[in-house]
Design an enzyme around this catalytic site. Sequence first.
Site, PDB file in Angstrom:
ATOM      1  N   ARG A  15       0.841  -1.211   0.000  1.00 51.56           N
ATOM      2  CA  ARG A  15       0.000   0.000   0.000  1.00 51.56           C
ATOM      3  C   ARG A  15       0.872   1.256   0.000  1.00 51.56           C
ATOM      4  NH1 ARG A  15      -3.104  -3.957   2.443  1.00 51.56           N
ATOM      5  NH2 ARG A  15      -5.008  -4.267   1.224  1.00 51.56           N
ATOM      6  N   ASP A  36      -0.051  -6.659  -3.415  1.00 54.64           N
ATOM      7  CA  ASP A  36      -1.462  -6.344  -3.218  1.00 54.64           C
ATOM      8  C   ASP A  36      -1.849  -5.396  -4.342  1.00 54.64           C
ATOM      9  OD1 ASP A  36      -4.071  -5.836  -1.909  1.00 54.64           O
ATOM     10  OD2 ASP A  36      -3.086  -6.724  -0.169  1.00 54.64           O
ATOM     11  N   HIS A  71      -6.861 -10.250  -3.744  1.00 52.06           N
ATOM     12  CA  HIS A  71      -5.976  -9.078  -3.571  1.00 52.06           C
ATOM     13  C   HIS A  71      -4.946  -8.999  -4.702  1.00 52.06           C
ATOM     14  CE1 HIS A  71      -7.090  -7.394   0.378  1.00 52.06           C
ATOM     15  NE2 HIS A  71      -7.430  -8.621   0.696  1.00 52.06           N
ATOM     16  N   ASP A 120      -6.363 -14.668   1.650  1.00 50.02           N
ATOM     17  CA  ASP A 120      -7.477 -13.962   2.296  1.00 50.02           C
ATOM     18  C   ASP A 120      -8.341 -13.220   1.283  1.00 50.02           C
ATOM     19  OD1 ASP A 120      -5.188 -12.296   1.871  1.00 50.02           O
ATOM     20  OD2 ASP A 120      -6.185 -10.710   2.993  1.00 50.02           O
ATOM     21  N   GLU A 121      -9.608 -13.123   1.653  1.00 48.08           N
ATOM     22  CA  GLU A 121     -10.550 -12.180   1.056  1.00 48.08           C
ATOM     23  C   GLU A 121     -10.658 -12.255  -0.466  1.00 48.08           C
ATOM     24  OE1 GLU A 121     -10.916  -8.547   4.120  1.00 48.08           O
ATOM     25  OE2 GLU A 121      -9.047  -8.492   3.005  1.00 48.08           O
ATOM     26  N   TRP A 171      -6.608 -14.416  11.639  1.00 43.67           N
ATOM     27  CA  TRP A 171      -6.777 -12.955  11.727  1.00 43.67           C
ATOM     28  C   TRP A 171      -8.226 -12.551  11.956  1.00 43.67           C
ATOM     29  CZ3 TRP A 171      -9.349  -9.491   8.390  1.00 43.67           C
ATOM     30  CH2 TRP A 171      -9.863 -10.029   7.208  1.00 43.67           C
ATOM     31  N   TYR A 203      -4.178  -5.945  15.127  1.00 38.95           N
ATOM     32  CA  TYR A 203      -4.137  -5.086  13.941  1.00 38.95           C
ATOM     33  C   TYR A 203      -3.803  -3.673  14.390  1.00 38.95           C
ATOM     34  CZ  TYR A 203      -5.520  -8.304  10.289  1.00 38.95           C
ATOM     35  OH  TYR A 203      -5.526  -9.314   9.361  1.00 38.95           O
ATOM     36  N   ASP A 263      -3.022  -1.210  12.597  1.00 39.30           N
ATOM     37  CA  ASP A 263      -3.447  -0.096  11.742  1.00 39.30           C
ATOM     38  C   ASP A 263      -4.660   0.590  12.374  1.00 39.30           C
ATOM     39  OD1 ASP A 263      -4.835  -2.509  11.210  1.00 39.30           O
ATOM     40  OD2 ASP A 263      -5.425  -1.853   9.203  1.00 39.30           O
ATOM     41  N   TRP A 315      -1.210  -2.854   8.420  1.00 37.06           N
ATOM     42  CA  TRP A 315      -1.651  -2.562   7.049  1.00 37.06           C
ATOM     43  C   TRP A 315      -1.490  -1.063   6.851  1.00 37.06           C
ATOM     44  CZ3 TRP A 315      -1.993  -6.911   4.562  1.00 37.06           C
ATOM     45  CH2 TRP A 315      -2.326  -8.074   5.275  1.00 37.06           C
ATOM     46  N   THR A 316      -1.111  -0.668   5.635  1.00 39.56           N
ATOM     47  CA  THR A 316      -0.686   0.729   5.509  1.00 39.56           C
ATOM     48  C   THR A 316      -1.525   1.553   4.535  1.00 39.56           C
ATOM     49  OG1 THR A 316       0.955   0.119   3.832  1.00 39.56           O
ATOM     50  CG2 THR A 316       1.701   0.170   6.130  1.00 39.56           C
ATOM     51  N   GLU A 317      -2.798   1.184   4.365  1.00 34.09           N
ATOM     52  CA  GLU A 317      -3.637   2.004   3.485  1.00 34.09           C
ATOM     53  C   GLU A 317      -3.547   3.489   3.859  1.00 34.09           C
ATOM     54  OE1 GLU A 317      -4.570  -0.869   4.774  1.00 34.09           O
ATOM     55  OE2 GLU A 317      -5.913  -1.984   3.435  1.00 34.09           O
TER      56      GLU A 317
HETATM   57  C1  ACM Z   1      -6.351  -9.517   6.174  1.00 27.05           C
HETATM   58  O1  ACM Z   1      -6.414  -8.631   7.044  1.00 27.05           O
HETATM   59  N1  ACM Z   1      -7.096  -9.449   5.085  1.00 27.05           N
HETATM   60  C2  ACM Z   1      -5.478 -10.656   6.342  1.00 27.05           C
END
Ligand code: ACM
Length: 670
Positions: free
Chosen positions: A151, A180, A257, A309-310, A376, A401, A403, A451-453
């Site tokens: 990110r 990502d 992702h 993930d996701e 997570w 987390y 962030d 996470w660095t959004e």
């Molecule tokens: C995640 O936070 N999607 C691993």
Amino acid sequence: MNRIIITLAAVLISLSCAAAPSDPTENLLPKPTSVTPGKGSYKLPATPLKVKVSGPDAAALDTLLASYGFQPVTKGKADVTVSYGSTDSEAYTLKVTSRGLEIKSEGAPGAFYGVQTLRQMLDSGLDSWPCMVISDAPRFPYRGVMFDVSRHFRTVDFIKKQIDAMTRLKMNNLHLHFTDAAGWRMPVESYPKLNTQAAWRPQTKWSDWVAAGTPYATEGQPGIYGGYYTKDELHDLIDYAAARHIRIIPEIEMPGHSEEVVAAYPEVSCSGIGSDLCPGKEATFTMLQAILDEVIDIFPSELIHIGGDEASKSAWHTCPDCQRRMQEEGLSDVDELQSYLIKRIERYVNSKGRRIVGWDEILEGGVAPDATVMSWRGVKGGHQAMAEGHDVVMTPVGYCYIDYCQDAPFTQPVSIGGYTPLGRVYSFEPADSTLSDAQLSHLLGVQANLWTEQVTTDEHAEYMYYPRTYAIAEIGWSPAAKDYDDFHRRALVMNSLLDSLGYHVFDLANEYGERPESLTPVTHLALGAPVTYATPYNSKYPAQGATTLTDGILGGWTYGDNRWQGWLTDIDLTVDLGRVQPLHMLSAAFMHSPGAWVHLPKNVVYEVSTDGVNFEKAGEAWCDVADDYQSIMMKPYTVPVDTEARYVRLRAKANDRPGAWLFLDEIIVN
Ligand code: ACM
Ligand code: ZN
């Protein structure tokens, strides 16, 4: 004569073993397993302390000792002796005797951690130490930190600086989230567009890039942002970490992702767009295997992170290749299709002598036989994986987390949302009391994820890491017993140290803390009154069910605290006060947390009634917060009234943003 000898002996003893003023272990972080006091004390000589190392590859430790300000010696008398064997033991003893200091371990990591303890003891500034034996070993073998370099890109120098901090904290795993949507950072020769296209974007800030519709750019274009590491840089980083007993775990995301991969190589997606790779196409596996070959070539880590993930999986339902794959392989749903991809990738990674680790979604559709799981989405996935015999790293979103906001949102830089202060992180207990011994044998440890959004700069990243990473270090290393006040005191000391070394740490000494309104219950006329929901609350955020909105308990800074009730629709509720009575004020506070897609209602209309059948409008409050206001806040929608009623109806009109949440904690009637 005897008296003279005894007196002389007493003087000598008092010279060499003067009463210690205080304890050099009192600020140790992480706290060691045990400290056993001895008799007497050790007067520290002038610095630099001479250290004699004996053990395999002693020269490597000598180099580090010199960089820490010690004087390595090979001959003559030393102030500190460090000796270790050839195992990979992380345990050590550190003895303070009146004659000197002695660190012993069966392995190089243990000796290294003994040296870190010694450095922290020297930071105490005391020049006379009581004699003692520190016997220390980590509670868990895995103590990790995740860096999201996709990110926002971070340089190797920045990561090395954080490795230095991890070293002080006795952490041993650095997970790099290399890939990502926002940028691919891993050097790949076999698919060069991952570096020339997928690594670049026109906008520096992630949020600007999203607002612009997530465009990519081509390497060399003027003014663009991004980049990727070179192989030389990665080798240098891996060596730097390895010398400090830190393993770097590379993460290559699949199958979700992966927008940046799809943009560069649409042929590995179902239809040329979207976030997911296509598990139906052989081209996808050809590519992933080639990339993994290059990853494995660079990284010695036994564990290779494959994300997992996701994934949206939505295109897989209609993609002919995916459908054919499902038919051929007898897969009954898209979860099993993802599992097919992960299992096939696992076989490939295993064939290279390595093992996969993935986020807990890899449990869906059947987990790959040898996979390690990072739990997570809470702890459930981790518990299930351990029960099925898989190794697990615990990193549940509600605790690990970082962030999330670490203090009152109005005092903090824009974040993804939430509220995870130091105390919350510290309170996490990975060895849940419900776990069996068999499960616990698979609990590897803990990890903090940044996470660095919203984290554009290096300074901001450090601010998010420290002090919360200390808590992960302490959970991972120290005995389970907790004492937050003592930990907080030691965290302040560590913060001062890192601050003096040029790290941009959060100002823990001036922490504002939890939303003040949430700390004491409120009393009002609707307390305990039944609420009728014409629009049911969302099952994901029930808080305390039907009693939530009249229990006198206000929510904190995060909607995840089981005090905020959530809706994805308009809200229509009626409170029954039990009898007709005079009313003067109607109020309800809603949450604004745009990073988490929580938005304020457009307006709130209050109606009142004496009989529950005929309602009349009592007032209306409007949203007056600017559309682009980024911080988290709570906004009361309050109307003064002058009436008598038994029933109060609240109708909140949702914001225009599709899929936006409404969160409400209490209806206050006075
Ligand atoms: C995640 O936070 N999607 C691993
Ligand atoms: Zn497909």
